[in-house]
Design a protein around this motif. Sequence first.
Motif, PDB file in Angstrom:
ATOM      1  N   TYR A 151      -6.232   6.360  -5.613  1.00 21.21           N
ATOM      2  CA  TYR A 151      -5.033   6.667  -6.397  1.00 21.21           C
ATOM      3  C   TYR A 151      -5.252   6.450  -7.892  1.00 21.21           C
ATOM      4  O   TYR A 151      -5.047   7.353  -8.710  1.00 21.21           O
ATOM      5  N   GLY A 152      -5.681   5.243  -8.249  1.00 23.01           N
ATOM      6  CA  GLY A 152      -5.864   4.916  -9.667  1.00 23.01           C
ATOM      7  C   GLY A 152      -6.893   5.811 -10.336  1.00 23.01           C
ATOM      8  O   GLY A 152      -6.610   6.444 -11.355  1.00 23.01           O
ATOM      9  N   ARG A 185      -7.521  -1.619  -4.516  1.00 19.43           N
ATOM     10  CA  ARG A 185      -6.890  -0.534  -5.249  1.00 19.43           C
ATOM     11  C   ARG A 185      -6.823  -0.862  -6.738  1.00 19.43           C
ATOM     12  O   ARG A 185      -7.032  -0.003  -7.597  1.00 19.43           O
ATOM     13  N   ALA A 186      -6.525  -2.140  -7.037  1.00 15.18           N
ATOM     14  CA  ALA A 186      -6.476  -2.551  -8.440  1.00 15.18           C
ATOM     15  C   ALA A 186      -7.878  -2.532  -9.049  1.00 15.18           C
ATOM     16  O   ALA A 186      -8.065  -2.112 -10.193  1.00 15.18           O
ATOM     17  N   VAL A 206      -9.726   0.797 -10.515  1.00 13.01           N
ATOM     18  CA  VAL A 206      -9.501   1.307 -11.873  1.00 13.01           C
ATOM     19  C   VAL A 206     -10.422   0.592 -12.862  1.00 13.01           C
ATOM     20  O   VAL A 206     -10.467   0.943 -14.039  1.00 13.01           O
ATOM     21  N   LEU A 213      -0.616   0.380 -11.352  1.00 17.45           N
ATOM     22  CA  LEU A 213      -1.946   0.984 -11.468  1.00 17.45           C
ATOM     23  C   LEU A 213      -2.065   1.841 -12.717  1.00 17.45           C
ATOM     24  O   LEU A 213      -3.103   2.431 -12.969  1.00 17.45           O
ATOM     25  N   ILE A 249       6.909   0.495  -3.931  1.00 13.00           N
ATOM     26  CA  ILE A 249       6.057   1.672  -4.114  1.00 13.00           C
ATOM     27  C   ILE A 249       6.011   2.049  -5.595  1.00 13.00           C
ATOM     28  O   ILE A 249       4.958   2.383  -6.145  1.00 13.00           O
ATOM     29  N   ILE A 253      -5.387   9.289 -10.917  1.00 17.22           N
ATOM     30  CA  ILE A 253      -4.387   9.500 -11.971  1.00 17.22           C
ATOM     31  C   ILE A 253      -4.993   9.311 -13.350  1.00 17.22           C
ATOM     32  O   ILE A 253      -4.541   9.917 -14.314  1.00 17.22           O
ATOM     33  N   HIS A 254      -6.036   8.496 -13.458  1.00 16.91           N
ATOM     34  CA  HIS A 254      -6.650   8.301 -14.770  1.00 16.91           C
ATOM     35  C   HIS A 254      -7.820   9.237 -14.994  1.00 16.91           C
ATOM     36  O   HIS A 254      -8.420   9.229 -16.071  1.00 16.91           O
ATOM     37  N   LYS A 261      -0.139   6.262   2.423  1.00 16.91           N
ATOM     38  CA  LYS A 261      -1.180   7.284   2.464  1.00 16.91           C
ATOM     39  C   LYS A 261      -2.380   6.687   3.180  1.00 16.91           C
ATOM     40  O   LYS A 261      -2.354   5.528   3.581  1.00 16.91           O
ATOM     41  N   PRO A 279       0.839  -1.196   0.000  1.00 18.99           N
ATOM     42  CA  PRO A 279       0.000   0.000   0.000  1.00 18.99           C
ATOM     43  C   PRO A 279       0.876   1.248   0.000  1.00 18.99           C
ATOM     44  O   PRO A 279       2.008   1.206   0.481  1.00 18.99           O
ATOM     45  N   PHE A 280       0.359   2.323  -0.579  1.00 14.68           N
ATOM     46  CA  PHE A 280       1.088   3.584  -0.513  1.00 14.68           C
ATOM     47  C   PHE A 280       1.056   4.077   0.923  1.00 14.68           C
ATOM     48  O   PHE A 280       0.099   3.812   1.649  1.00 14.68           O
ATOM     49  N   GLN A 321       3.979  10.770 -13.023  1.00 16.06           N
ATOM     50  CA  GLN A 321       3.035  10.687 -11.901  1.00 16.06           C
ATOM     51  C   GLN A 321       3.639   9.890 -10.756  1.00 16.06           C
ATOM     52  O   GLN A 321       3.488  10.252  -9.592  1.00 16.06           O
TER      53      GLN A 321
END
Lengths: 275, 436
Positions: free
Chosen positions: A130-131, A184-185, A188, B327, B320, A134-135, A122, A119-120, B333
Amino acid sequence: MEKANVREARETTSETPEGTTAVTDAKIQAVRTNVHYGDKHALKDVTLDIRAGEVTSFIGPSGCGKSTFLRCLNRMNDTIDSCRVSGTVRMDGEDIYDPKIDVVQLRARVGMVFQKPNPFPKSIYDNIAYGPRIHGLAANKDELDEIVVTSLEKAGLLAEVKDRMEAPGTGLSGGQQQRLCIARAIAVSPEVILMDEPCSALDPIATAKIEELIDELRENYTIVIVTHSMQQAARVSQRTAFFHLGELIEVGDTEQIFTNPRHKLTQGYITGRFG
Amino acid sequence: MSEMTAVSGTPGRRTRDLVAAGIGRRYRAERRFRIFGLVAIASALVFMALLFMSIIGKGYSAFVQTEIRLPVAYAVSVIDPDGTRNLDDMRRANYGKLYRDGIQSLFPDVTSRQDRRVLNGLVSSGASFQIRDAVFEDQSLIGKSGEIWVPASDDVDMLVKGKIDRNLPESARRVSDQEIAWIDALEKDGRLATRFNWRFFTNGDSREPELAGIWGAVVGSFLTMIVTLALSFPLGVATAVYLEEFAPKNRWTDIIEVNINNLAAIPSIVFGLLGLAVFLQFFGLPRSAPVVGGLVLTLMTLPTIIIAARVSLKSVPPSIREAALGLGASKMQMVTNDVLPLAMPGILTGTIIGMGRALGETAPLLMIGMVAFIVDIPGGFHDPATVLPVQIYIWADSAERAFVERTSAAIMVLLTFLIIMNAAAVFLRGKFERRW
């Protein structure tokens, strides 16, 4: 020079691995895929179809190339400088190594879960968001909230974390972290999820939960899982591919592989004679 | 027990005996090592304590200054003879006469020209500025008379602080018996006192030690550091990020890397020569200016920042990066969202260490003229300026006795700034690390 000769010899004499038959509903088709790390020939002429809506597991002893092959499917090998990939990998009929293909787009379609939960550093919320962020998948905060909640729900983590969405993701237990990574995956909305030994760092209870989750996710996603545990492969997958020393030895329905392997090596491996 | 040994046989016994024989030696070696470590740390602490004691012992007296309370008649005939109250004319008036009249009025029996000059010398020539400032602050003083505290000359200051020995024969000390008598008379009248030396913190440099201050050097250092930070931080971080994350690993990047490491080892005076040749002679930038100092120190600081930034970028766990790339994050990014924030504490520490080195750097600045005697407080990046360490160097080189304590005091100020910077580094690092 010598290598080229070997290649040539291979091309003329190579046998198709046992059980490799063209299937019409293949989500991903790899044809004569080779991977070199510098001088090392890590993956040799792998031809394999991965069917949509199924769990395909890759098994084999350490260093057999199963993780390498998995990482070819979302081009994670691109990040390794010395790595060269040749041959074709098609997804929905499109060559993903075509220069026209954007790797960022590809990875949005092919999600990945790694061996060690990563995990990040965060919050739980930010990890899932997150995903989509960014998208640019969510138009506003409400949509993003919804994506986060549904992803956590699909990963079976919502009940455990809904009261502490702002807590750091790294503060969860190992199994929860891995489910967070799966969520998380999922956030997206990929078509394929690649899992690289997702349970190797987890205890049996956490492993059981992940396996259960994989089974549920099969309905909506095509899943490819690398595992060291033959029991796990038998439990979660519909098809199994056995790799040995960089070669695909045998691929077939999981039941058939474990009950009636066609190849001697496969038989030796699943009965624990080596590996 | 003995039975077990008998069962397990000689090999187990042998191991046990050998271990028992050697164990004392092992523990002794460990104890010795610990003692060496303690001795090393203790001696380092002793030397540090000696250094601080010597600096503080010599320098603390510079924070106070002997002053003399003088009666002053703000005579209209001196300050504003034309009666126009024109500020420019008033600024040029002969305020020196006012303080000289003041001190002479205290000793009316001193009549010879020679003696009067010596008597005037008790008061610092800076007294005239002080009187002028008092007049400009409150013009209603003109025509009246009053009392004002003005700085004593450096010799008086040294005598009062005990740095000049009264017991020496007259010929061997800088202050004559006559002067000592006057000083004692002033002291008896309550006209002599040591007061907080605010001039030291607000004035620029001066040839008169009692008027010399570090503010000019502090401002010069500050301006120079701003230029250095503004250039070296973004350039250094961008270079490190490019080399670490984007650049292909080939012979060219290897050469660049080797050269950056070499740059970090180049003696700083060489950078000064480079600055002299390039910035001053080729680009024609002004001499002694903070902008040039900042440019030169940037050259010196860049490698430090680049190396520190690369190390901390490298130490961000690959998991990380994989998570972000997996992702579908683009490389940019990945760097801006994940890698840089995680590397930031290390980068900041490296930057502050680099800046600390730049703040204490003297040699390259000598080459570009920042060693000049500059009285004015620099008002901008192109004004002539000096910096704290160069100021220390200049004062350490000055003949006047009173500059000794000022040198130490300036060192104390410089060290204070360095300690503040290091504390900031620790604080920032802690803050960032808590967030993650």
